[in-house]
Design an enzyme around this catalytic site. Structure first.
Site, PDB file in Angstrom:
ATOM      1  CB  SER A  43      66.887  10.137 122.449  1.00  0.00           C
ATOM      2  OG  SER A  43      66.163  11.357 122.372  1.00  0.00           O
ATOM      3  CG  HIS A  59      69.517  11.030 125.721  1.00  0.00           C
ATOM      4  ND1 HIS A  59      70.777  11.336 126.198  1.00  0.00           N
ATOM      5  CD2 HIS A  59      69.218  11.989 124.810  1.00  0.00           C
ATOM      6  CE1 HIS A  59      71.228  12.424 125.592  1.00  0.00           C
ATOM      7  NE2 HIS A  59      70.291  12.846 124.748  1.00  0.00           N
ATOM      8  CG  ASP A  89      67.418  14.833 123.591  1.00  0.00           C
ATOM      9  OD1 ASP A  89      68.597  15.095 123.865  1.00  0.00           O
ATOM     10  OD2 ASP A  89      67.071  13.828 122.937  1.00  0.00           O
ATOM     11  CG  MET A 119      65.951  20.540 122.654  1.00  0.00           C
ATOM     12  SD  MET A 119      65.763  20.182 120.911  1.00  0.00           S
ATOM     13  CE  MET A 119      66.288  18.453 120.879  1.00  0.00           C
ATOM     14  CG  HIS A 143      71.658  16.405 125.577  1.00  0.00           C
ATOM     15  ND1 HIS A 143      71.594  15.988 124.256  1.00  0.00           N
ATOM     16  CD2 HIS A 143      72.536  17.447 125.587  1.00  0.00           C
ATOM     17  CE1 HIS A 143      72.384  16.741 123.516  1.00  0.00           C
ATOM     18  NE2 HIS A 143      72.961  17.638 124.299  1.00  0.00           N
ATOM     19  CG  MET A 152      70.803  20.280 123.446  1.00  0.00           C
ATOM     20  SD  MET A 152      69.999  19.148 122.307  1.00  0.00           S
ATOM     21  CE  MET A 152      69.060  18.166 123.481  1.00  0.00           C
ATOM     22  CG  MET A 184      75.925  17.358 120.305  1.00  0.00           C
ATOM     23  SD  MET A 184      74.568  16.337 120.913  1.00  0.00           S
ATOM     24  CE  MET A 184      73.500  16.208 119.478  1.00  0.00           C
ATOM     25  N   GLY A 238      69.158  19.625 118.116  1.00  0.00           N
ATOM     26  CA  GLY A 238      67.869  20.284 117.889  1.00  0.00           C
ATOM     27  C   GLY A 238      66.768  19.341 117.439  1.00  0.00           C
ATOM     28  CG  ASP A 286      72.469  12.789 121.424  1.00  0.00           C
ATOM     29  OD1 ASP A 286      71.663  12.185 120.698  1.00  0.00           O
ATOM     30  OD2 ASP A 286      72.134  13.681 122.226  1.00  0.00           O
ATOM     31  N   GLY A 290      71.970  10.221 115.125  1.00  0.00           N
ATOM     32  CA  GLY A 290      72.145   9.317 113.991  1.00  0.00           C
ATOM     33  C   GLY A 290      72.781   7.983 114.333  1.00  0.00           C
ATOM     34  N   GLY A 317      67.652   7.680 119.202  1.00  0.00           N
ATOM     35  CA  GLY A 317      66.274   8.154 119.276  1.00  0.00           C
ATOM     36  C   GLY A 317      65.412   7.492 118.223  1.00  0.00           C
TER      37      GLY A 317
HETATM   38  C1  DX5 Z   1      69.288  15.888 119.109  1.00  0.00           C
HETATM   39  C2  DX5 Z   1      69.143  15.158 120.415  1.00  0.00           C
HETATM   40  C3  DX5 Z   1      69.241  13.703 120.290  1.00  0.00           C
HETATM   41  C4  DX5 Z   1      68.203  13.067 119.399  1.00  0.00           C
HETATM   42  C5  DX5 Z   1      68.836  11.912 118.705  1.00  0.00           C
HETATM   43  O1  DX5 Z   1      69.479  17.224 119.333  1.00  0.00           O
HETATM   44  O2  DX5 Z   1      70.119  15.582 121.352  1.00  0.00           O
HETATM   45  O3  DX5 Z   1      69.274  13.065 121.555  1.00  0.00           O
HETATM   46  O4  DX5 Z   1      67.078  12.620 120.079  1.00  0.00           O
HETATM   47  O5  DX5 Z   1      67.955  11.424 117.770  1.00  0.00           O
HETATM   48  P1  DX5 Z   1      68.396  10.444 116.612  1.00  0.00           P
HETATM   49  O6  DX5 Z   1      68.925   9.190 117.263  1.00  0.00           O
HETATM   50  O7  DX5 Z   1      67.133  10.224 115.858  1.00  0.00           O
HETATM   51  O8  DX5 Z   1      69.442  11.153 115.808  1.00  0.00           O
HETATM   52 ZN    ZN Z   2      70.421  14.321 123.217  1.00  0.00          ZN
END
Ligand code: DX5
Ligand code: ZN
Length: 221
Positions: free
Chosen positions: A10, A35, A37, A39, A68, A70, A141, A146, A179, A181, A201
């Site tokens: 990500s 990936h 993201d 938002m 992705h 959001m 998720m 976020g 996605d 952690g 990420g």
């Molecule tokens: C969170 C995103 C993820 C995020 C993951 O809302 O959708 O893609 O980048 O980041 P890590 O891997 O640090 O949890």
């Molecule tokens: Zn994501």
């Protein structure tokens, strides 16, 4: 049906001043997707990148874009993101009324792009049932969407397993992505419970040796 394990770093955790450099480094490290993201500050309490930046990323990325969304009412923008170069485009099941979620998935597929459907941690797996046959990917998720850098929610694993079971029956070709952690340790749990696409990420971009990290994510223990 066994799906190959794929990784999708990500770029939420990339260095935006050096985004092209960071994107070009992903493929040599063994990543499968980028990936992205998106938002909107409404569906989630953060604002990131949009259509022009996605199109710019497409120009320099040798890897397919795993986008992705959001955002609220994604039907308004799915065509724009497909045209910007998404190879997989994922919307959230909570982001609109059912008729529009269905229309968004159908539109994505009609444009020749893989359709993904995601759900937040508090959303029950059953919310996906009306759409399973319309999806190429389900994104589970494992943090509240976020922000990057949050802790993995182990309690999402039964949900993952349930969804994999339904897909094996109704749509075996559909992949499952996780996605939030994801690191070397939590990736093992995700794979054991049926995920095959791993988003990472902060753990990816903090890694001193992304190629080794990528191998660790993919390893089947
Ligand atoms: C969170 C995103 C993820 C995020 C993951 O809302 O959708 O893609 O980048 O980041 P890590 O891997 O640090 O949890
Ligand atoms: Zn994501």
């Amino acid at each position: 049906m066994t799906h190959p394990i794929r990784t999708s770093p990500s770029i939420l955790s990339a260095d935006y001043v050096n985004l092209e450099r960071d994107i070009r480094a992903l493929s040599p490290a063994g990543a499968d997707y980028v990936h992205v993201d998106v938002m909107d500050g409404h569906f989630v309490p953060n604002i990131t990148i949009g259509i022009p930046v996605t199109a710019a990323i497409k120009k320099v990325s040798p890897l397919p874009l795993d986008v992705h969304l959001m955002i609220s009412r994604p039907i308004r923008y799915v065509e724009d993101f497909c045209k910007a170069g998404a190879d997989i485009l994922t919307v959230h099941v909570e982001a609109d009324i059912p008729v529009n979620i269905r229309a968004a998935l159908e539109k994505i597929r009609a444009l020749g792009v893989k359709a993904g459907l995601s759900l937040k941690p508090d959303t029950r797996a059953e919310a996906l049932l009306p759409y399973l046959e319309l999806c190429d990917l389900i994104l589970v998720m494992t943090v509240e969407p976020g922000f990057g850098g949050q802790s993995f929610m182990t309690d999402m694993m039964p949900k993952l397993r349930t969804i994999r079971g339904w897909l094996d029956e109704k749509n075996p070709g559909c992949e499952i992505e996780v996605d939030g952690g994801v690191n070397e340790t939590t990736a093992v749990l995700c794979k054991e419970n049926g995920a095959n696409v791993l988003v990472a990420g902060s753990a990816w971009f903090k890694s001193k040796d992304p190629a080794a990290f990528n191998r660790a994510l993919k390893r089947c223990d």
